[in-house]
Design a protein around this motif. Structure first.
Motif, PDB file in Angstrom:
ATOM      1  N   GLU A  74       0.943  -1.060  -0.049  1.00  0.00           N
ATOM      2  CA  GLU A  74      -0.072  -0.061  -0.052  1.00  0.00           C
ATOM      3  C   GLU A  74       0.906   1.450   0.025  1.00  0.00           C
ATOM      4  O   GLU A  74       0.681   2.299  -0.766  1.00  0.00           O
ATOM      5  N   THR A  75       2.071   1.356   0.691  1.00  0.00           N
ATOM      6  CA  THR A  75       2.827   2.499   0.806  1.00  0.00           C
ATOM      7  C   THR A  75       3.427   2.599  -0.384  1.00  0.00           C
ATOM      8  O   THR A  75       3.572   3.684  -0.893  1.00  0.00           O
ATOM      9  N   LYS A  76       4.107   1.508  -1.219  1.00  0.00           N
ATOM     10  CA  LYS A  76       4.543   1.510  -2.439  1.00  0.00           C
ATOM     11  C   LYS A  76       3.372   2.051  -3.677  1.00  0.00           C
ATOM     12  O   LYS A  76       3.741   3.201  -4.279  1.00  0.00           O
ATOM     13  N   LEU A  77       2.255   1.868  -3.349  1.00  0.00           N
ATOM     14  CA  LEU A  77       1.315   2.034  -4.605  1.00  0.00           C
ATOM     15  C   LEU A  77       0.930   3.579  -4.082  1.00  0.00           C
ATOM     16  O   LEU A  77       0.834   4.680  -5.117  1.00  0.00           O
ATOM     17  N   ASP A  78       1.020   4.241  -2.939  1.00  0.00           N
ATOM     18  CA  ASP A  78       0.380   5.460  -2.817  1.00  0.00           C
ATOM     19  C   ASP A  78       1.678   6.331  -3.323  1.00  0.00           C
ATOM     20  O   ASP A  78       1.623   7.311  -3.953  1.00  0.00           O
ATOM     21  N   GLY A  79       3.042   5.886  -3.111  1.00  0.00           N
ATOM     22  CA  GLY A  79       4.030   6.566  -3.817  1.00  0.00           C
ATOM     23  C   GLY A  79       4.080   6.539  -5.212  1.00  0.00           C
ATOM     24  O   GLY A  79       4.259   7.552  -5.874  1.00  0.00           O
ATOM     25  N   ILE A  80       3.695   5.614  -5.950  1.00  0.00           N
ATOM     26  CA  ILE A  80       3.303   5.544  -7.280  1.00  0.00           C
ATOM     27  C   ILE A  80       2.270   6.384  -7.839  1.00  0.00           C
ATOM     28  O   ILE A  80       2.394   7.109  -8.671  1.00  0.00           O
ATOM     29  N   GLY A  81       1.223   6.585  -6.852  1.00  0.00           N
ATOM     30  CA  GLY A  81       0.140   7.132  -7.414  1.00  0.00           C
ATOM     31  C   GLY A  81       0.559   8.737  -7.257  1.00  0.00           C
ATOM     32  O   GLY A  81       0.326   9.613  -8.207  1.00  0.00           O
ATOM     33  N   ARG A  82       1.153   9.171  -6.352  1.00  0.00           N
ATOM     34  CA  ARG A  82       1.796  10.531  -6.169  1.00  0.00           C
ATOM     35  C   ARG A  82       2.733  10.774  -7.679  1.00  0.00           C
ATOM     36  O   ARG A  82       2.739  11.708  -8.083  1.00  0.00           O
ATOM     37  N   GLY A  83       3.649   9.956  -7.752  1.00  0.00           N
ATOM     38  CA  GLY A  83       4.520  10.106  -9.012  1.00  0.00           C
ATOM     39  C   GLY A  83       3.854  10.167 -10.061  1.00  0.00           C
ATOM     40  O   GLY A  83       4.018  11.056 -11.216  1.00  0.00           O
ATOM     41  N   LEU A  84       2.539   9.384 -10.185  1.00  0.00           N
ATOM     42  CA  LEU A  84       1.897   9.546 -11.608  1.00  0.00           C
ATOM     43  C   LEU A  84       1.166  10.919 -11.738  1.00  0.00           C
ATOM     44  O   LEU A  84       0.895  11.396 -12.690  1.00  0.00           O
ATOM     45  N   THR A  85       0.623  11.360 -10.638  1.00  0.00           N
ATOM     46  CA  THR A  85       0.077  12.748 -10.562  1.00  0.00           C
ATOM     47  C   THR A  85       1.132  13.920 -11.078  1.00  0.00           C
ATOM     48  O   THR A  85       0.536  14.671 -11.525  1.00  0.00           O
ATOM     49  N   ASP A  86       2.012  13.739 -10.306  1.00  0.00           N
ATOM     50  CA  ASP A  86       3.315  14.789 -10.762  1.00  0.00           C
ATOM     51  C   ASP A  86       3.385  14.645 -12.295  1.00  0.00           C
ATOM     52  O   ASP A  86       3.752  15.601 -12.909  1.00  0.00           O
ATOM     53  N   LEU A  87       3.801  13.277 -12.676  1.00  0.00           N
ATOM     54  CA  LEU A  87       3.799  13.106 -14.107  1.00  0.00           C
ATOM     55  C   LEU A  87       2.855  13.659 -14.878  1.00  0.00           C
ATOM     56  O   LEU A  87       3.247  14.434 -16.105  1.00  0.00           O
ATOM     57  N   SER A  88       1.553  13.669 -14.650  1.00  0.00           N
ATOM     58  CA  SER A  88       0.494  14.063 -15.425  1.00  0.00           C
ATOM     59  C   SER A  88       0.472  15.637 -15.544  1.00  0.00           C
ATOM     60  O   SER A  88       0.376  16.194 -16.784  1.00  0.00           O
ATOM     61  N   LYS A  89       1.028  16.294 -14.415  1.00  0.00           N
ATOM     62  CA  LYS A  89       1.224  17.876 -14.362  1.00  0.00           C
ATOM     63  C   LYS A  89       2.183  18.146 -15.348  1.00  0.00           C
ATOM     64  O   LYS A  89       2.176  19.010 -16.317  1.00  0.00           O
ATOM     65  N   ASP A  90       3.390  17.386 -15.474  1.00  0.00           N
ATOM     66  CA  ASP A  90       4.330  17.616 -16.258  1.00  0.00           C
ATOM     67  C   ASP A  90       3.935  17.509 -17.520  1.00  0.00           C
ATOM     68  O   ASP A  90       4.426  18.214 -18.807  1.00  0.00           O
ATOM     69  N   VAL A  91       3.349  16.593 -17.952  1.00  0.00           N
ATOM     70  CA  VAL A  91       2.915  16.226 -19.381  1.00  0.00           C
ATOM     71  C   VAL A  91       1.994  17.437 -19.762  1.00  0.00           C
ATOM     72  O   VAL A  91       2.141  17.791 -20.793  1.00  0.00           O
ATOM     73  N   ALA A  92       0.936  17.933 -18.930  1.00  0.00           N
ATOM     74  CA  ALA A  92       0.231  18.902 -19.217  1.00  0.00           C
ATOM     75  C   ALA A  92       0.907  20.115 -19.679  1.00  0.00           C
ATOM     76  O   ALA A  92       0.740  20.950 -20.564  1.00  0.00           O
ATOM     77  N   ASP A  93       1.897  20.511 -18.769  1.00  0.00           N
ATOM     78  CA  ASP A  93       2.862  21.507 -18.991  1.00  0.00           C
ATOM     79  C   ASP A  93       3.590  21.519 -20.303  1.00  0.00           C
ATOM     80  O   ASP A  93       3.610  22.411 -21.090  1.00  0.00           O
ATOM     81  N   HIS A  94       4.324  20.377 -20.496  1.00  0.00           N
ATOM     82  CA  HIS A  94       4.787  20.079 -21.770  1.00  0.00           C
ATOM     83  C   HIS A  94       3.792  20.363 -23.047  1.00  0.00           C
ATOM     84  O   HIS A  94       4.266  20.993 -24.042  1.00  0.00           O
TER      85      HIS A  94
END
Length: 86
Positions: free
Chosen positions: A32-52
């Motif tokens: 669960e802890t690892k999945l939470d970290g992956i979820g946060r990483g995906l949220t940050d990644l989607s923000k980066d993709v939108a910015d690009h």
């Protein structure tokens, strides 16, 4: 009368069951802890993709405006050159 048959199969004590359950619970917590970290990483990644994506759209519009301006200037200079050559 005959003596009761010895039970066949595997006997697992309550203490062993508790130990296995705690181990399984700890493993699930780690996942669960690892999945939470992956979820946060995906949220940050989607923000980066939108910015690009936004930056690319801005560059594309600038390129098309520059190409249009160059076409107008080229046509204008061609007309001016024809007019001046006469």
């Amino acid at each position: 009368m005959t003596a009761p048959a010895e039970p066949s199969g595997v006997y697992i004590s309550s203490a062993r069951m508790y130990t296995e359950l705690r181990s399984l619970s700890d493993g699930v917590t780690r996942v669960e802890t690892k999945l939470d970290g992956i979820g946060r990483g995906l949220t940050d990644l989607s923000k980066d993709v939108a910015d690009h994506e936004s930056r690319l759209r801005t560059l594309e519009h600038a390129i098309w405006r520059a190409a249009g301006g160059a076409a107008v200037l080229g046509a204008g200079s061609g007309v001016l050159a024809q007019f001046l050559m006469r």
